[in-house]
Design an enzyme around this catalytic site. Structure first.
Site, PDB file in Angstrom:
ATOM      1  N   LYS A 283      75.064   5.487  20.587  1.00 46.39           N
ATOM      2  CA  LYS A 283      73.616   5.387  20.717  1.00 46.39           C
ATOM      3  C   LYS A 283      73.247   4.024  21.294  1.00 46.39           C
ATOM      4  O   LYS A 283      73.808   3.006  20.904  1.00 46.39           O
ATOM      5  CB  LYS A 283      72.941   5.545  19.351  1.00 46.39           C
ATOM      6  CG  LYS A 283      72.809   6.976  18.864  1.00 46.39           C
ATOM      7  CD  LYS A 283      72.017   7.038  17.573  1.00 46.39           C
ATOM      8  CE  LYS A 283      71.859   8.472  17.103  1.00 46.39           C
ATOM      9  NZ  LYS A 283      71.105   8.562  15.833  1.00 46.39           N
ATOM     10  N   GLU A 369      66.498  20.813   5.299  1.00 47.04           N
ATOM     11  CA  GLU A 369      65.239  20.898   4.560  1.00 47.04           C
ATOM     12  C   GLU A 369      65.296  21.917   3.434  1.00 47.04           C
ATOM     13  O   GLU A 369      64.771  21.683   2.339  1.00 47.04           O
ATOM     14  CB  GLU A 369      64.098  21.236   5.525  1.00 47.04           C
ATOM     15  CG  GLU A 369      63.802  20.151   6.547  1.00 47.04           C
ATOM     16  CD  GLU A 369      64.646  20.257   7.804  1.00 47.04           C
ATOM     17  OE1 GLU A 369      64.431  19.461   8.729  1.00 47.04           O
ATOM     18  OE2 GLU A 369      65.537  21.149   7.853  1.00 47.04           O
ATOM     19  N   ARG A 397      60.276  24.517   7.421  1.00 48.84           N
ATOM     20  CA  ARG A 397      61.631  25.059   7.437  1.00 48.84           C
ATOM     21  C   ARG A 397      62.127  25.370   6.023  1.00 48.84           C
ATOM     22  O   ARG A 397      63.117  26.079   5.862  1.00 48.84           O
ATOM     23  CB  ARG A 397      62.582  24.076   8.117  1.00 48.84           C
ATOM     24  CG  ARG A 397      62.121  23.616   9.484  1.00 48.84           C
ATOM     25  CD  ARG A 397      63.150  22.762  10.187  1.00 48.84           C
ATOM     26  NE  ARG A 397      64.031  23.570  10.996  1.00 48.84           N
ATOM     27  CZ  ARG A 397      64.991  23.082  11.772  1.00 48.84           C
ATOM     28  NH1 ARG A 397      65.207  21.794  11.811  1.00 48.84           N
ATOM     29  NH2 ARG A 397      65.756  23.877  12.479  1.00 48.84           N
TER      30      ARG A 397
END
Length: 629
Positions: A283, A369, A397
């Protein structure tokens, strides 16, 4: 970093077909230019940066090997797709990204044929790509399809459901795991890259398939060969799980080594059946500040690329997120039963300090979730007091778990719902437009909407003390500003608060709409009620307003359909009261991206918008409205 305006190779690339006209030797320089252009662009506009910097080479290689857009690339989440947008005809419009009327910050089918699947939430890419692969088979189309998914998104159960189904169908699908959490060494290097090229090559695959046919008539020999192959690969590559799911696993390879990426992808391109390529990236690659702090540079405001200096936080009081984080620490210090849970949103939900001060009471479950909510239910069954910190859009979700695992059992779980209402540049996939509608229909659940920072703190305390499920939903960013934060005190459940007394018009406000309502009330000489509770509704207050005023106006930063205003309508209808009611809120459409203030104005949820809507509603002269002061 120098301010480069001319990019010799990138300036020649309008579409991926232009990219495929380059030689492999030219690709590394193109990647360097693409990375510089990305840094300059996001420096001016803000947006997602670190993830895109990490996928520059991978994006170049995929578009180089795959015949896009006829071949399908399905990106997961979308944070990493800025390089993809730049290479697919949108380079000149990157200055408009995430701005009103400009490019979306995520893939959008309406924006480009190269955006094959609209996305904002994680872990959907493999399912969508598999659907496309099946459709191609049904239609007799020779099409190549790849799903690009990050290691974080692989923590979600949905990704593994799709992997399991793909292996069972023996579909022609390539899954590319973009692993940016794994060390670049020692697993990734010359030997590993060489091995990946060998295992993905035609010779190896031909010998492998031929051996299956020969050894198939000798089961014991075939089993021995299969196990030998598994053990050999298991010693050098961590692909056993994906092999067991039915994939041909290749990798890990260096995701910044373009020649190896192109060679490996080219080999995989001609193979049939489920293929799995594991690439390791970094990243923030190529930009030192983002490499050092990828989380900080995940999503940024406009900044100076030369220094990497990010703008300081805007002056003013704490954000609602900070109010929650402070309350969580204060509450945990008082009650060791408190357990803080987040589905991979520690920073976004304001839980960094809590995770550091109370590590034994903190759980980050990854992008899961559903699991986060049922985990909370299990904790509550055993006397703990779980607090689930979750964005409104992500709570969708876990809706089944909220109903079946928490509400049906009437368990004391507190949901701290951040980013309720419009969120601005992230657009409709991240907006919390529907939570009041889908929460208020659930039995046993208390639903609260604070009008300011202090009220948010009191509501969190109220929900925590309540012996049942509760939710506090609050918007992104700062509140109106309060001078002092009061001692935590439980509010009387289901009781509204009169904020201004007026005549003829009563504004019933829910949460963030109190501030513009008070401004509008000065011009309308209206009564303003801070309803505070969406469920249970203060029916006594509603009845009082309906019988003492000529017009009722409900205001909420939630879709009007099924929202808090609908609750008022339903109650009055049940009482056979036919007072004129105007419901103001979000419209029955997905509100696009832009600055939050712009979007609220577009939806008529500002002082001027409220006044205009009431005057229009009252065009028949039902009520005499005073002129603005």
């Amino acid at each position: 970093m120098p301010d480069r305006q001319h990019f010799p190779l990138l300036d020649t690339i309008c579409t991926p077909s232009d990219l495929r006209g380059l030689t492999v030797d030219q690709l590394p320089e193109l990647a360097n230019e693409l990375r510089s252009f990305l840094i300059q662009t996001v420096g001016k506009t803000g947006g997602h940066l670190a993830a895109g910097l990490g996928t520059v080479e991978l994006t170049v290689a995929l578009h180089y090997v795959f015949n896009t857009p006829d071949d399908r690339l399905v990106w997961d989440v979308g944070h990493q797709t800025y390089p993809h947008k730049i290479l697919t005809g949108r380079r000149q419009r990157m200055a408009s990204i995430r701005q009103m009327g400009g490019l979306a910050g995520f893939p959008s089918r309406a924006e480009s044929d190269y955006d094959t699947f609209g996305v904002g939430h994680s872990s959907t890419s493999i399912s969508a790509a598999l659907g496309m692969a099946i459709a191609a088979q049904k239609q007799g189309i020779d099409r190549h399809i790849a799903a690009i998914i990050g290691d974080g998104a692989m923590t979600a159960g949905m990704a593994f459901e799709a992997l399991n189904h793909t292996g069972d169908l023996d579909a022609n699908l390539l899954v590319v795991l973009n692993d940016n959490d794994m060390s670049i060494s020692p697993n990734v290097g010359g030997m590993s890259n060489y091995l990946a090229r060998i295992l993905s090559g035609r010779l190896y695959s031909t010998v492998r398939e031929g051996s299956k046919k020969v050894l198939g008539v000798m089961p014991s020999m075939w089993e021995l060969a299969r196990r030998t192959e598994e053990h050999m690969k298991g010693m050098v590559i961590p692909g056993t799980l994906f092999e067991e799911l039915g994939f041909n696993y290749i990798g890990p390879i260096d995701g910044h080594d373009l020649p190896t990426l192109v060679a490996t992808l080219s080999n995989l391109y001609v193979l049939k059946g489920p293929q799995f390529l594991h690439v390791v990236t970094k990243k923030g690659k190529g930009y030192a500040p983002a490499e050092a702090n990828p989380c900080t540079y995940h999503g940024v405001s406009a900044f100076d690329p030369r220094t990497g200096q990010l703008p300081s936080a805007a002056a003013g009081g704490p954000t609602y997120t900070q109010v929650f984080g402070d309350w969580l620490c204060d509450m945990a210090a008082q009650d060791t039963r408190l357990i803080g849970i987040t589905p991979a949103m520690r920073e976004g939900s304001g839980m960094v300090e809590f995770s550091q001060k109370f590590p034994d009471q903190y759980f980050d479950v990854g992008i899961a979730e559903q699991h986060s909510i049922t985990l909370a239910a299990g904790l509550a069954c055993e006397g703990m007091r779980p607090v689930v910190a979750i964005y409104s859009t992500f709570l969708q979700r876990g809706y089944d778990q909220l109903i079946h695992d928490v509400a049906v059992q009437n368990l004391p779980v507190l949901f701290a719902i951040d980013r309720a209402g419009l969120v601005g540049p992230d657009g409709p996939t991240h907006a919390g437009s529907f939570d009041l509608s889908f929460l208020r229909c659930i039995p046993n659940l208390i639903v609260m909407a604070p009008a300011d920072e202090n009220e948010c703190r009191q509501m969190l305390y109220t929900g925590f003390q309540h012996n049942g499920p509760s939710a506090v939903r609050y918007p992104r960013g700062n509140g109106p500003g309060v001078k002092t934060m009061q001692t935590m005190t439980a509010l009387p459940i289901g009781k509204a608060d009169i904020r201004r007394s007026g005549r003829k018009i009563a504004l019933l406000t829910f949460g963030s709409m109190l501030t513009p309502a008070l401004e509008a009330a000065d011009s309308l000489d209206a009564t303003v009620i801070n309803m505070r509770f969406v469920k249970p509704l203060d029916e006594h207050m509603v009845l009082r307003m309906a019988t003492t005023h000529d017009v009722l106006v409900t205001l909420e930063e939630n879709t009007v359909l099924g929202g808090a205003g609908s609750a008022v309508n339903e109650f009055l209808a049940a009482q056979h009261i036919t007072a004129p009611i105007l419901n103001l809120g979000l419209p029955d459409r997905f509100v696009a991206h832009g600055k939050r203030e712009q979007l609220l104005a577009e939806c008529g949820l500002t002082c001027d918008g409220i006044i205009a809507a009431i005057r229009s509603f009252n065009s028949s002269g039902l009520v005499k409205i005073s002129q603005s002061k």
